[in-house]
Design a protein around this motif. Structure first.
Motif, short mmCIF file in Angstrom:
data_model
loop_
_atom_site.label_atom_id
_atom_site.label_comp_id
_atom_site.label_asym_id
_atom_site.label_seq_id
_atom_site.Cartn_x
_atom_site.Cartn_y
_atom_site.Cartn_z
N ARG A 160 29.76 -30.43 17.93
CA ARG A 160 29.67 -29.09 18.50
C ARG A 160 28.91 -28.15 17.57
N ASP A 161 28.08 -27.29 18.19
CA ASP A 161 27.31 -26.29 17.45
C ASP A 161 26.65 -26.89 16.21
N ASN A 162 26.02 -28.02 16.37
CA ASN A 162 25.47 -28.79 15.25
C ASN A 162 24.10 -28.30 14.78
N GLU A 163 23.35 -27.66 15.66
CA GLU A 163 22.04 -27.15 15.26
C GLU A 163 21.88 -25.73 15.77
N LEU A 164 21.08 -24.96 15.06
CA LEU A 164 20.78 -23.60 15.45
C LEU A 164 19.31 -23.56 15.88
N ILE A 165 19.09 -23.42 17.19
CA ILE A 165 17.74 -23.43 17.74
C ILE A 165 17.50 -22.10 18.43
N ASP A 166 16.49 -21.39 17.96
CA ASP A 166 16.14 -20.08 18.52
C ASP A 166 17.33 -19.12 18.56
N GLY A 167 18.14 -19.15 17.50
CA GLY A 167 19.26 -18.24 17.39
C GLY A 167 20.49 -18.64 18.18
N LYS A 168 20.46 -19.83 18.81
CA LYS A 168 21.61 -20.29 19.59
C LYS A 168 22.10 -21.63 19.05
N TYR A 169 23.42 -21.75 18.97
CA TYR A 169 23.99 -23.02 18.55
C TYR A 169 23.90 -24.04 19.68
N VAL A 170 23.60 -25.28 19.30
CA VAL A 170 23.41 -26.36 20.27
C VAL A 170 24.29 -27.54 19.89
N ASN A 171 24.97 -28.09 20.87
CA ASN A 171 25.76 -29.31 20.66
C ASN A 171 24.81 -30.51 20.62
N MET A 172 25.13 -31.48 19.78
CA MET A 172 24.35 -32.71 19.71
C MET A 172 25.19 -33.86 20.26
N ILE A 173 24.60 -34.61 21.19
CA ILE A 173 25.24 -35.80 21.74
C ILE A 173 24.81 -36.98 20.89
N ILE A 174 25.77 -37.80 20.49
CA ILE A 174 25.51 -38.95 19.63
C ILE A 174 25.64 -40.23 20.46
N TYR A 175 24.55 -41.00 20.45
CA TYR A 175 24.52 -42.28 21.15
C TYR A 175 24.43 -43.39 20.11
N GLY A 176 25.05 -44.53 20.40
CA GLY A 176 24.99 -45.67 19.50
C GLY A 176 24.71 -46.95 20.26
N LEU A 177 24.03 -47.87 19.59
CA LEU A 177 23.76 -49.19 20.16
C LEU A 177 23.90 -50.22 19.04
N LEU A 178 24.69 -51.26 19.31
CA LEU A 178 24.89 -52.34 18.36
C LEU A 178 23.91 -53.48 18.66
N LYS A 179 23.57 -54.24 17.63
CA LYS A 179 22.61 -55.33 17.78
C LYS A 179 23.02 -56.30 18.88
N ASP A 180 24.29 -56.69 18.93
CA ASP A 180 24.69 -57.65 19.96
C ASP A 180 24.68 -57.04 21.36
#
Length: 180
Positions: free
Chosen positions: A156-176
């Motif tokens: 939540r509120d991970n980056e500040l872009i143009d004066g607004k906080y932005v949530n970042m969605i984290i995606y993961g992928l395993l080799k298998d």
């Protein structure tokens, strides 16, 4: 110069200082498109700024911490993609990417990231890849979603872009999961 062929239209080339002028021109003409989601765009004000960042990226490459490529589409620089924050003890890394505005909507990034996953899992023998994308950036989020990544969480509120906080969605992928 290290290159990696994606398909007949796309190849990846290790970013070099000599690319600085062309990269800066692409960023400059795509500035409004990129700054919606990229915090670094306003810091890029000259070819020299690109040269300095590229020098740091080459150091990260020699230290085996990252691999930063320019995306070549029909022999022109279309954007950038990186395997970064490599943690060799966990065999994990993150993929980051951007495209110039005139190159969006052509399927370039999904083909590029798909090929880069093959490289990361099969050549670098990584175990896990993450992609982080701003919650509202549907185009960027569609890449990991189309490639079978699992949404693992949100910062939540991970980056500040143009004066607004932005949530970042984290995606993961395993080799298998990639081999399935």
């Amino acid at each position: 110069m290290f290159t990696y062929k994606v398909d007949e239209e796309i190849s990846l080339k290790l970013k070099e200082i000599q690319d600085s002028t062309e990269i800066f021109a692409l960023i400059d003409q795509s500035r409004m498109h990129l700054k919606q989601w990229m915090t670094w765009v306003d810091q890029v004000q000259s070819v020299e700024d690109i040269g300095e960042v590229t020098y740091k990226h080459l150091l990260e490459f020699t230290e085996q911490k990252a691999v930063h490529f320019v995306i070549m589409y029909e022999d022109e620089i279309a954007g950038s993609v990186s395997i970064k924050d490599i943690d060799w003890s966990l065999r994990s890394a993150e993929i980051g990417y951007w495209l110039g505005s005139e190159y969006t909507g052509k399927g370039i990034m999904v083909r590029t990231v798909s090929s880069l996953l093959d490289y990361a899992f099969n050549k670098l023998n990584l175990h896990k890849i993450e992609i982080w994308a701003a919650e509202g950036n549907e185009k960027s989020r569609s890449i990991p979603e189309r490639l079978g990544f699992v949404q693992e969480g949100m910062r939540r509120d991970n980056e500040l872009i143009d004066g607004k906080y932005v949530n970042m969605i984290i995606y993961g992928l395993l080799k298998d999961e990639w081999h399935e």
